[in-house]
Write a protein that holds these residues in place. Sequence first.
Motif, PDB file in Angstrom:
ATOM      1  N   GLU A  71       0.813  -1.218   0.000  1.00  0.00           N
ATOM      2  CA  GLU A  71       0.000   0.000   0.000  1.00  0.00           C
ATOM      3  C   GLU A  71       0.847   1.270   0.000  1.00  0.00           C
ATOM      4  N   TYR A  72       2.146   1.138   0.237  1.00  0.00           N
ATOM      5  CA  TYR A  72       2.983   2.330   0.387  1.00  0.00           C
ATOM      6  C   TYR A  72       3.526   2.877  -0.928  1.00  0.00           C
ATOM      7  N   PHE A  73       3.285   2.195  -2.024  1.00  0.00           N
ATOM      8  CA  PHE A  73       3.713   2.741  -3.316  1.00  0.00           C
ATOM      9  C   PHE A  73       2.633   2.440  -4.335  1.00  0.00           C
ATOM     10  N   LYS A  74       1.983   3.495  -4.807  1.00  0.00           N
ATOM     11  CA  LYS A  74       0.833   3.356  -5.692  1.00  0.00           C
ATOM     12  C   LYS A  74       1.040   4.174  -6.961  1.00  0.00           C
ATOM     13  N   ASP A  75      -0.001   4.184  -7.786  1.00  0.00           N
ATOM     14  CA  ASP A  75       0.004   4.984  -9.011  1.00  0.00           C
ATOM     15  C   ASP A  75       0.259   6.454  -8.711  1.00  0.00           C
ATOM     16  N   PHE A  76      -0.214   6.916  -7.555  1.00  0.00           N
ATOM     17  CA  PHE A  76      -0.007   8.295  -7.118  1.00  0.00           C
ATOM     18  C   PHE A  76       1.468   8.677  -7.153  1.00  0.00           C
ATOM     19  N   HIS A  77       2.329   7.760  -6.711  1.00  0.00           N
ATOM     20  CA  HIS A  77       3.748   8.075  -6.594  1.00  0.00           C
ATOM     21  C   HIS A  77       4.398   8.261  -7.960  1.00  0.00           C
ATOM     22  N   GLU A 125      -6.114   8.847  -5.755  1.00  0.00           N
ATOM     23  CA  GLU A 125      -5.605   7.497  -5.517  1.00  0.00           C
ATOM     24  C   GLU A 125      -6.489   6.733  -4.534  1.00  0.00           C
ATOM     25  N   TYR A 126      -7.089   7.420  -3.582  1.00  0.00           N
ATOM     26  CA  TYR A 126      -8.013   6.762  -2.651  1.00  0.00           C
ATOM     27  C   TYR A 126      -9.196   6.164  -3.402  1.00  0.00           C
ATOM     28  N   LEU A 127      -9.725   6.916  -4.380  1.00  0.00           N
ATOM     29  CA  LEU A 127     -10.820   6.382  -5.187  1.00  0.00           C
ATOM     30  C   LEU A 127     -10.395   5.126  -5.928  1.00  0.00           C
ATOM     31  N   ASN A 128      -9.197   5.162  -6.512  1.00  0.00           N
ATOM     32  CA  ASN A 128      -8.710   3.990  -7.251  1.00  0.00           C
ATOM     33  C   ASN A 128      -8.552   2.773  -6.331  1.00  0.00           C
ATOM     34  N   GLN A 129      -8.215   3.038  -5.080  1.00  0.00           N
ATOM     35  CA  GLN A 129      -7.974   1.949  -4.141  1.00  0.00           C
ATOM     36  C   GLN A 129      -9.273   1.384  -3.574  1.00  0.00           C
ATOM     37  N   ILE A 130     -10.168   2.239  -3.111  1.00  0.00           N
ATOM     38  CA  ILE A 130     -11.392   1.798  -2.443  1.00  0.00           C
ATOM     39  C   ILE A 130     -12.491   1.459  -3.453  1.00  0.00           C
ATOM     40  N   TYR A 131     -12.542   2.216  -4.556  1.00  0.00           N
ATOM     41  CA  TYR A 131     -13.548   1.975  -5.602  1.00  0.00           C
ATOM     42  C   TYR A 131     -12.828   1.714  -6.924  1.00  0.00           C
ATOM     43  N   PRO A 132     -12.269   0.533  -7.090  1.00  0.00           N
ATOM     44  CA  PRO A 132     -11.451   0.264  -8.290  1.00  0.00           C
ATOM     45  C   PRO A 132     -12.222   0.369  -9.607  1.00  0.00           C
ATOM     46  N   ASN A 133     -13.537   0.239  -9.564  1.00  0.00           N
ATOM     47  CA  ASN A 133     -14.333   0.332 -10.791  1.00  0.00           C
ATOM     48  C   ASN A 133     -14.769   1.756 -11.106  1.00  0.00           C
ATOM     49  N   CYS A 134     -14.363   2.701 -10.269  1.00  0.00           N
ATOM     50  CA  CYS A 134     -14.710   4.106 -10.504  1.00  0.00           C
ATOM     51  C   CYS A 134     -13.674   4.733 -11.432  1.00  0.00           C
ATOM     52  N   ASN A 135     -14.105   5.064 -12.638  1.00  0.00           N
ATOM     53  CA  ASN A 135     -13.222   5.731 -13.606  1.00  0.00           C
ATOM     54  C   ASN A 135     -13.693   7.154 -13.877  1.00  0.00           C
TER      55      ASN A 135
END
Length: 603
Positions: free
Chosen positions: A82-88, A283-293
């Motif tokens: 969880e410490y390195f995501k698309d955000f980074h 990035e929170y949206l991508n993580q918690i709601y992966p189907n939210c584009n």
Amino acid sequence: MLKRLRKGLWNYRNFTLIVLTPLLLLPLPVVVGTKEAECAFVLLLMTTYWVIEVIPLSMTAMLPAILFPMFGIMTSTGVAKEYFKDFHFLLVGVICLATSIEKWGLHRRIALRLVTMVGVNPAWLLLGFMSGCAFLSMWVHNTSAVMMMMPIVEAVLQQILGAKERGCVGEDNPNLQLDEMRDVSVSLSFIFADNDDHIDKMKEIVSNRKDLESPEETFTGVQIHSLQQPAAAQAAVCPPAAPSKTKQDLMMCKAMCIGIAYSSNIGGIATLPGTSPNLIFSEYLNQIYPNCNCINFGNWLLLCLPISVIMLLLTWIWLYWLFIGSDFRFLWRCGGEHSEKEKAARKVIEDEYKLLGPMSSQEIVTAVVFLLLVLLWLTRSPGFMPGWASLFPHHSGYITDATVALLLGLSFFILPANGPSQKYEAMISWKEFQASMPWKVALLVGGGFALAEGTKESGLSLWVAKLLTPLGDLPILATIVVACIIVTMVTEVASNAATITIFLPILSPLAEAIHVNPLYVLIPTTLCTSFSFLLPVSNPPNAVVFTYGHINIMDMVKAGLGVNVIGVLAVLFAVVTWGVPLFTLDTYPDWAPVHPGFNSTIP
């Protein structure tokens, strides 16, 4: 004896808070003992440490990596992911662009050009500086944007305040010519060389600042010396600008400095990479709601750019009325004879622009890459038409804004800075990038993502959602207003990044509990997280302009209260008008979970 004990407790107050906080929260994991209670212990502990900052924010963000495995909530490997995501990756690409902009001086050319376009009347000059700072903060750190603008503003103010009598005017004054500003730090003592107490006080304020927009922990240097004679410039220090000629001059200095600080935050909300809360929310949206584009650079710009413009104009009028006067006839007055002060200000700005010379090849390359980056962001998946991402139909959703940012950011390490007649050198070096990269922001955000995932895995988010179900009886707008006000109050005393990291896992279950589109609650509260206008310690831009000595705390409080009201009202107006059709906020989306038995509220 008692006095010595009190002194010892005061000296060790941080240590006392570090030890006492987990002891007070210990009943949660020991007495209650459920996974939800154990995760709540971690959440409350991190929230307390983030707000009072008894240990560095980035190290507080490491607590999930220690406590979640100990409580059996997540494995150590699971937390580490969880410490390195698309955000980074997006952050890395944007910092590469910002490094090149600052290294080759493109920011000064943009800022000076915007200021010369609006004129030198005090009101228009204020708008010009605010517009330049807001535009820069859309693409670089808010603190960097302020540090780029303030030397120009200070030079103009010296002229307006009659600096000629002090030997600091026009071409004869090397102190009013700008340095290359290749380093993003600021030396506050250079300007206020004869006010050590003030500097010591402000160094403490800056070192304890509440925002993580800047990559530097401390500021060490606004260089306003001559490009041709740096040694002479450093020797000839211009006296402080505090003794203004008239009250009107002093009020204009206040308006100009506060306008620069506020416009950096106002401009930052307009783009996804403009400020940390926006990126964390995405990035929170991508993580918690992966189907939210739903959220991308283009539609965020459509929503937030008008908010920034409305806020900028209303803040400009508010600051003009508060500090300069209530005569708004300048709005329709054209031409006319310029006063001596206006002529002096125009001369400084024109001289500074002439010093830049013709646009260098490095500036041109940076500008082209910058425009290409924005164009690719806007056209990747615009929504109303197929974007260039549709050229990869078998890999739908694989390419994000971070992919584009990283690709063009990498190009700065490849493109040559000079022609073939000179030794090959890339546009930026790793050392320059590393100096600008806000690593502690990356760690803090990673901790926030780990915390969010822990609340989901432990069932705490579902428990909070059930607890908040009765709020479904309230009008949704009332719930959003209360959330925005609370977030705006908290962000005045806590880091913007920490504030949004704390509230996202709370507000998301709230939206699900009242069966409202989560974006309807999360978007306005995310934007309000950037509205830290009240105090010098609320964020680094406020601290930087405060240290120039033209304003005091009450000036900032009075101005900040009005701008907070403007900001919250502008955000609410935007969300309930063009925000509803843009993101379909009036319907509960299929990408959000439906909890049976929860109340339903129609916006």
